[in-house]
Design a protein around this motif. Sequence first.
Motif, short mmCIF file in Angstrom:
data_model
loop_
_atom_site.label_atom_id
_atom_site.label_comp_id
_atom_site.label_asym_id
_atom_site.label_seq_id
_atom_site.Cartn_x
_atom_site.Cartn_y
_atom_site.Cartn_z
N GLY A 1 7.41 4.09 2.15
CA GLY A 1 7.48 3.34 0.90
C GLY A 1 8.54 3.91 -0.02
N ALA A 2 9.40 3.05 -0.55
CA ALA A 2 10.42 3.50 -1.51
C ALA A 2 9.78 3.55 -2.89
CB ALA A 2 11.60 2.54 -1.49
N ASP A 3 9.64 4.75 -3.44
CA ASP A 3 8.92 4.92 -4.69
C ASP A 3 9.53 6.08 -5.48
OD1 ASP A 3 6.16 4.09 -6.06
OD2 ASP A 3 6.37 6.27 -6.22
N MET A 4 9.70 5.88 -6.78
CA MET A 4 10.34 6.91 -7.61
C MET A 4 9.51 8.20 -7.68
SD MET A 4 9.82 5.48 -11.50
CE MET A 4 10.53 3.89 -11.15
N GLU B 1 -1.39 -3.62 11.16
CA GLU B 1 -0.97 -4.15 12.47
C GLU B 1 0.29 -3.44 12.97
OE1 GLU B 1 -0.11 -8.48 14.63
OE2 GLU B 1 -0.79 -8.40 12.55
N LEU B 2 1.22 -3.19 12.06
CA LEU B 2 2.44 -2.49 12.44
C LEU B 2 2.13 -1.06 12.88
CD1 LEU B 2 4.93 -3.65 9.66
CD2 LEU B 2 4.80 -4.45 12.03
N LYS B 3 1.22 -0.41 12.18
CA LYS B 3 0.82 0.95 12.57
C LYS B 3 0.21 0.95 13.97
CE LYS B 3 0.02 3.07 8.04
NZ LYS B 3 -0.98 3.74 7.18
N LYS C 1 5.78 -14.58 6.83
CA LYS C 1 4.97 -14.67 5.61
C LYS C 1 3.51 -14.39 5.97
CE LYS C 1 5.65 -17.80 2.23
NZ LYS C 1 5.60 -19.10 1.51
N VAL C 2 2.91 -13.42 5.29
CA VAL C 2 1.54 -13.01 5.63
C VAL C 2 0.62 -13.17 4.43
CG1 VAL C 2 2.33 -11.37 7.39
CG2 VAL C 2 1.98 -10.59 5.04
N SER C 3 -0.67 -13.33 4.69
CA SER C 3 -1.66 -13.46 3.62
C SER C 3 -1.92 -12.14 2.92
CB SER C 3 -2.98 -14.02 4.18
OG SER C 3 -2.77 -15.31 4.73
N ASN C 4 -1.79 -11.04 3.67
CA ASN C 4 -2.14 -9.73 3.11
C ASN C 4 -1.18 -8.67 3.66
OD1 ASN C 4 -3.61 -7.04 3.05
ND2 ASN C 4 -5.08 -8.30 1.92
N ILE C 5 -0.39 -8.07 2.78
CA ILE C 5 0.58 -7.06 3.20
C ILE C 5 -0.11 -5.85 3.81
CG2 ILE C 5 2.23 -5.35 2.32
CD1 ILE C 5 3.56 -7.97 2.62
N GLY C 6 -1.25 -5.46 3.25
CA GLY C 6 -1.98 -4.30 3.76
C GLY C 6 -2.41 -4.48 5.20
N TYR C 7 -2.93 -5.68 5.53
CA TYR C 7 -3.34 -5.96 6.91
C TYR C 7 -2.13 -5.95 7.84
CZ TYR C 7 -7.86 -7.48 5.01
OH TYR C 7 -9.08 -7.52 4.38
N VAL D 1 -1.06 -1.10 -1.43
CA VAL D 1 -0.01 -1.04 -0.41
C VAL D 1 0.54 0.38 -0.32
CG1 VAL D 1 2.29 -1.88 0.24
CG2 VAL D 1 0.58 -3.48 -0.66
N LYS D 2 0.70 1.02 -1.47
CA LYS D 2 1.22 2.40 -1.49
C LYS D 2 0.31 3.34 -0.69
CE LYS D 2 3.00 3.67 -5.40
NZ LYS D 2 3.22 4.22 -6.77
N GLU D 3 -1.00 3.11 -0.81
CA GLU D 3 -1.96 3.95 -0.08
C GLU D 3 -1.85 3.77 1.43
OE1 GLU D 3 -5.72 2.93 -1.75
OE2 GLU D 3 -5.38 4.06 -3.61
N LYS D 4 -1.31 2.63 1.85
CA LYS D 4 -1.14 2.37 3.29
C LYS D 4 0.09 3.07 3.87
CE LYS D 4 -4.41 -0.89 4.02
NZ LYS D 4 -5.43 -0.84 5.10
#
Length: 244
Positions: free
Chosen positions: A174-177, A164-166, A154-160, A207-210
Amino acid sequence: MNKQNLIGGRNPIIEALKSGREIEKILLSKGENKGSIKKIVGMAKDKGIPIQYVNKNKLDEMANTNHQGVIAIASAYKYKTLDDIMKRAEERNEAPFIIILDEIEDPHNLGAIMRTAECAGAHGIIIPKRRSVGLTSTVAKTSAGAIEYLPVVKVSNIGYAIDELKNKGLWIYGADMDGEDYYFDKDLKGAIGLVIGNEGKGIGRLVKEKCDFLIKIPMKGKVSSLNASVATSVITYEILRQRT
Protein backbone atom coordinates in the motif's frame (compact mmCIF):
# COMPACT_ATOMS: atom_id res chain seq x y z
CA MET A 1 -19.32 13.70 -21.21
CA ASN A 2 -19.99 11.63 -24.32
CA LYS A 3 -23.76 11.61 -24.83
CA GLN A 4 -23.47 8.26 -26.60
CA ASN A 5 -22.92 6.77 -23.13
CA LEU A 6 -26.11 8.29 -21.73
CA ILE A 7 -29.38 6.38 -21.59
CA GLY A 8 -32.47 8.52 -20.99
CA GLY A 9 -36.02 7.37 -20.26
CA ARG A 10 -37.49 4.83 -17.89
CA ASN A 11 -38.14 1.88 -20.20
CA PRO A 12 -34.78 2.10 -22.03
CA ILE A 13 -32.97 2.10 -18.68
CA ILE A 14 -34.99 -0.85 -17.38
CA GLU A 15 -34.13 -2.82 -20.54
CA ALA A 16 -30.44 -1.85 -20.24
CA LEU A 17 -30.43 -3.11 -16.64
CA LYS A 18 -32.16 -6.35 -17.68
CA SER A 19 -29.67 -6.94 -20.49
CA GLY A 20 -26.69 -6.78 -18.12
CA ARG A 21 -25.16 -3.70 -19.76
CA GLU A 22 -22.50 -2.10 -17.57
CA ILE A 23 -23.95 1.00 -15.89
CA GLU A 24 -21.65 3.34 -13.97
CA LYS A 25 -24.28 5.47 -12.24
CA ILE A 26 -27.98 6.37 -12.36
CA LEU A 27 -29.05 9.99 -11.97
CA LEU A 28 -32.59 10.66 -10.70
CA SER A 29 -34.50 13.90 -10.54
CA LYS A 30 -35.09 14.87 -6.91
CA GLY A 31 -38.53 13.80 -5.72
CA GLU A 32 -38.90 10.99 -8.28
CA ASN A 33 -39.56 7.73 -6.43
CA LYS A 34 -42.80 6.20 -7.73
CA GLY A 35 -43.85 3.59 -10.28
CA SER A 36 -41.18 2.58 -12.78
CA ILE A 37 -38.64 4.84 -11.03
CA LYS A 38 -39.05 2.70 -7.92
CA LYS A 39 -38.40 -0.37 -10.08
CA ILE A 40 -35.22 1.18 -11.52
CA VAL A 41 -33.98 2.02 -8.02
CA GLY A 42 -34.58 -1.56 -6.87
CA MET A 43 -32.80 -3.07 -9.90
CA ALA A 44 -29.87 -0.67 -9.48
CA LYS A 45 -29.48 -1.53 -5.79
CA ASP A 46 -29.54 -5.26 -6.60
CA LYS A 47 -26.69 -4.73 -9.06
CA GLY A 48 -24.71 -2.42 -6.77
CA ILE A 49 -25.06 0.56 -9.13
CA PRO A 50 -24.71 3.96 -7.42
CA ILE A 51 -27.76 6.26 -7.47
CA GLN A 52 -27.47 10.05 -7.32
CA TYR A 53 -30.34 12.52 -6.92
CA VAL A 54 -29.89 15.76 -8.86
CA ASN A 55 -31.94 18.77 -9.93
CA LYS A 56 -34.10 18.27 -13.01
CA ASN A 57 -32.22 21.13 -14.72
CA LYS A 58 -29.03 19.04 -14.67
CA LEU A 59 -30.80 16.16 -16.43
CA ASP A 60 -32.22 18.60 -18.99
CA GLU A 61 -28.70 19.85 -19.74
CA MET A 62 -27.28 16.34 -20.08
CA ALA A 63 -29.97 14.64 -22.14
CA ASN A 64 -30.61 14.94 -25.86
CA THR A 65 -33.92 13.10 -25.45
CA ASN A 66 -36.90 12.97 -23.09
CA HIS A 67 -35.29 11.59 -19.92
CA GLN A 68 -38.52 11.21 -17.87
CA GLY A 69 -36.62 12.12 -14.71
CA VAL A 70 -33.87 9.53 -14.98
CA ILE A 71 -30.56 9.11 -16.86
CA ALA A 72 -28.17 6.17 -16.75
CA ILE A 73 -24.47 6.62 -17.49
CA ALA A 74 -23.24 3.51 -19.28
CA SER A 75 -19.65 2.29 -19.29
CA ALA A 76 -17.56 3.29 -22.27
CA TYR A 77 -15.81 -0.11 -22.27
CA LYS A 78 -16.44 -3.59 -20.91
CA TYR A 79 -14.92 -4.74 -17.66
CA LYS A 80 -12.80 -7.86 -17.39
CA THR A 81 -12.38 -10.49 -14.67
CA LEU A 82 -9.53 -11.21 -12.29
CA ASP A 83 -8.87 -14.39 -14.25
CA ASP A 84 -8.35 -12.25 -17.37
CA ILE A 85 -5.60 -10.33 -15.56
CA MET A 86 -3.92 -13.48 -14.25
CA LYS A 87 -4.07 -15.04 -17.70
CA ARG A 88 -2.39 -11.95 -19.17
CA ALA A 89 0.53 -12.35 -16.74
CA GLU A 90 0.75 -16.07 -17.49
CA GLU A 91 0.81 -15.51 -21.25
CA ARG A 92 3.71 -13.08 -20.80
CA ASN A 93 5.47 -15.54 -18.49
CA GLU A 94 5.69 -12.79 -15.86
CA ALA A 95 4.91 -12.55 -12.15
CA PRO A 96 1.52 -10.82 -11.81
CA PHE A 97 1.61 -7.07 -11.21
CA ILE A 98 -1.82 -5.56 -10.44
CA ILE A 99 -2.73 -2.01 -9.44
CA ILE A 100 -5.59 -1.74 -6.93
CA LEU A 101 -7.31 1.64 -6.73
CA ASP A 102 -9.18 2.40 -3.52
CA GLU A 103 -11.90 4.94 -4.40
CA ILE A 104 -10.18 7.02 -7.07
CA GLU A 105 -12.87 9.55 -8.04
CA ASP A 106 -11.23 11.78 -10.66
CA PRO A 107 -11.59 10.41 -14.21
CA HIS A 108 -8.39 12.18 -15.26
CA ASN A 109 -6.49 10.39 -12.49
CA LEU A 110 -7.86 7.00 -13.52
CA GLY A 111 -7.06 7.63 -17.17
CA ALA A 112 -3.52 8.77 -16.35
CA ILE A 113 -2.97 5.76 -14.08
CA MET A 114 -4.16 3.43 -16.84
CA ARG A 115 -1.75 5.04 -19.30
CA THR A 116 1.20 4.64 -16.92
CA ALA A 117 0.19 1.09 -15.95
CA GLU A 118 -0.02 -0.05 -19.55
CA CYS A 119 3.31 1.57 -20.47
CA ALA A 120 5.06 0.06 -17.44
CA GLY A 121 3.80 -3.45 -18.07
CA ALA A 122 1.18 -3.85 -15.34
CA HIS A 123 -1.22 -6.69 -16.07
CA GLY A 124 -4.42 -4.98 -14.94
CA ILE A 125 -6.26 -2.64 -12.61
CA ILE A 126 -8.90 -3.30 -9.95
CA ILE A 127 -11.46 -0.66 -8.94
CA PRO A 128 -14.45 -0.77 -6.57
CA LYS A 129 -18.05 -0.43 -7.69
CA ARG A 130 -18.90 2.30 -5.21
CA ARG A 131 -17.33 5.72 -4.62
CA SER A 132 -15.08 5.32 -7.63
CA VAL A 133 -15.02 6.60 -11.18
CA GLY A 134 -15.57 3.92 -13.81
CA LEU A 135 -14.66 3.54 -17.47
CA THR A 136 -16.22 6.73 -18.75
CA SER A 137 -15.45 8.48 -22.03
CA THR A 138 -13.26 10.99 -20.14
CA VAL A 139 -11.21 8.13 -18.68
CA ALA A 140 -10.89 6.59 -22.14
CA LYS A 141 -9.64 9.86 -23.62
CA THR A 142 -7.17 10.55 -20.79
CA SER A 143 -5.77 7.02 -21.02
CA ALA A 144 -4.50 7.85 -24.54
CA GLY A 145 -5.50 4.44 -25.87
CA ALA A 146 -4.40 2.35 -22.87
CA ILE A 147 -8.04 1.47 -22.17
CA GLU A 148 -8.00 -0.69 -25.32
CA TYR A 149 -5.26 -2.95 -23.94
CA LEU A 150 -5.32 -2.91 -20.14
CA PRO A 151 -7.90 -5.09 -18.34
CA VAL A 152 -9.91 -3.29 -15.67
CA VAL A 153 -11.88 -5.30 -13.10
CA LYS A 154 -14.70 -3.79 -11.05
CA VAL A 155 -15.34 -5.49 -7.71
CA SER A 156 -17.96 -5.11 -4.96
CA ASN A 157 -15.38 -5.19 -2.18
CA ILE A 158 -11.69 -4.27 -2.47
CA GLY A 159 -10.85 -6.16 0.72
CA TYR A 160 -12.26 -9.43 -0.62
CA ALA A 161 -10.41 -8.89 -3.90
CA ILE A 162 -7.14 -8.44 -1.97
CA ASP A 163 -7.80 -11.68 -0.08
CA GLU A 164 -8.29 -13.45 -3.41
CA LEU A 165 -5.03 -12.03 -4.74
CA LYS A 166 -3.20 -13.16 -1.61
CA ASN A 167 -4.59 -16.67 -2.13
CA LYS A 168 -3.09 -16.53 -5.62
CA GLY A 169 0.34 -15.75 -4.16
CA LEU A 170 0.53 -11.96 -4.46
CA TRP A 171 2.09 -9.68 -1.85
CA ILE A 172 0.10 -6.48 -1.33
CA TYR A 173 1.91 -3.13 -1.02
CA GLY A 174 0.00 0.00 0.00
CA ALA A 175 1.28 3.45 -0.94
CA ASP A 176 0.87 5.49 2.25
CA MET A 177 2.65 8.55 3.65
CA ASP A 178 2.90 6.75 7.01
CA GLY A 179 4.60 3.72 5.46
CA GLU A 180 7.55 2.22 7.33
CA ASP A 181 9.87 1.93 4.29
CA TYR A 182 10.63 3.93 1.19
CA TYR A 183 9.33 2.23 -1.96
CA PHE A 184 12.83 1.86 -3.45
CA ASP A 185 14.09 -0.04 -0.39
CA LYS A 186 11.64 -2.92 -0.88
CA ASP A 187 12.00 -5.96 -3.14
CA LEU A 188 9.23 -5.45 -5.72
CA LYS A 189 10.22 -8.14 -8.22
CA GLY A 190 7.71 -10.86 -7.33
CA ALA A 191 3.94 -11.22 -7.72
CA ILE A 192 2.53 -8.01 -6.25
CA GLY A 193 -0.53 -5.82 -5.92
CA LEU A 194 0.00 -2.08 -5.48
CA VAL A 195 -2.77 -0.23 -3.61
CA ILE A 196 -3.27 3.48 -4.34
CA GLY A 197 -5.72 5.41 -2.17
CA ASN A 198 -8.31 8.12 -2.70
CA GLU A 199 -7.08 11.56 -3.79
CA GLY A 200 -7.96 13.17 -0.45
CA LYS A 201 -8.34 10.42 2.16
CA GLY A 202 -5.70 7.98 0.98
CA ILE A 203 -6.19 4.25 1.53
CA GLY A 204 -9.18 3.36 3.69
CA ARG A 205 -8.50 1.83 7.11
CA LEU A 206 -9.92 -1.62 6.33
CA VAL A 207 -8.03 -1.84 3.03
CA LYS A 208 -4.84 -0.62 4.71
CA GLU A 209 -5.11 -3.43 7.25
CA LYS A 210 -5.18 -5.93 4.37
CA CYS A 211 -1.83 -4.70 3.00
CA ASP A 212 1.27 -6.78 3.74
CA PHE A 213 3.53 -3.71 3.55
CA LEU A 214 3.02 0.05 3.57
CA ILE A 215 5.55 1.98 1.47
CA LYS A 216 6.13 5.71 1.13
CA ILE A 217 7.65 8.23 -1.28
CA PRO A 218 10.16 10.74 0.18
CA MET A 219 8.73 14.24 0.56
CA LYS A 220 11.27 17.07 0.84
CA GLY A 221 9.05 20.06 0.03
CA LYS A 222 6.29 21.91 1.86
CA VAL A 223 3.52 19.85 0.20
CA SER A 224 2.92 16.57 2.00
CA SER A 225 1.69 14.33 -0.82
CA LEU A 226 1.68 13.74 -4.58
CA ASN A 227 -1.26 13.51 -6.94
CA ALA A 228 -2.58 9.91 -7.04
CA SER A 229 -1.60 9.34 -10.66
CA VAL A 230 1.89 10.78 -10.11
CA ALA A 231 2.45 8.62 -7.02
CA THR A 232 1.36 5.58 -9.02
CA SER A 233 3.81 6.48 -11.79
CA VAL A 234 6.76 6.87 -9.40
CA ILE A 235 6.25 3.49 -7.73
CA THR A 236 5.18 1.67 -10.89
CA TYR A 237 8.37 2.57 -12.69
CA GLU A 238 10.46 1.43 -9.74
CA ILE A 239 8.65 -1.91 -10.01
CA LEU A 240 9.47 -2.00 -13.73
CA ARG A 241 13.12 -1.11 -13.02
CA GLN A 242 13.49 -3.92 -10.51
CA ARG A 243 11.71 -6.47 -12.70
CA THR A 244 13.91 -5.73 -15.71
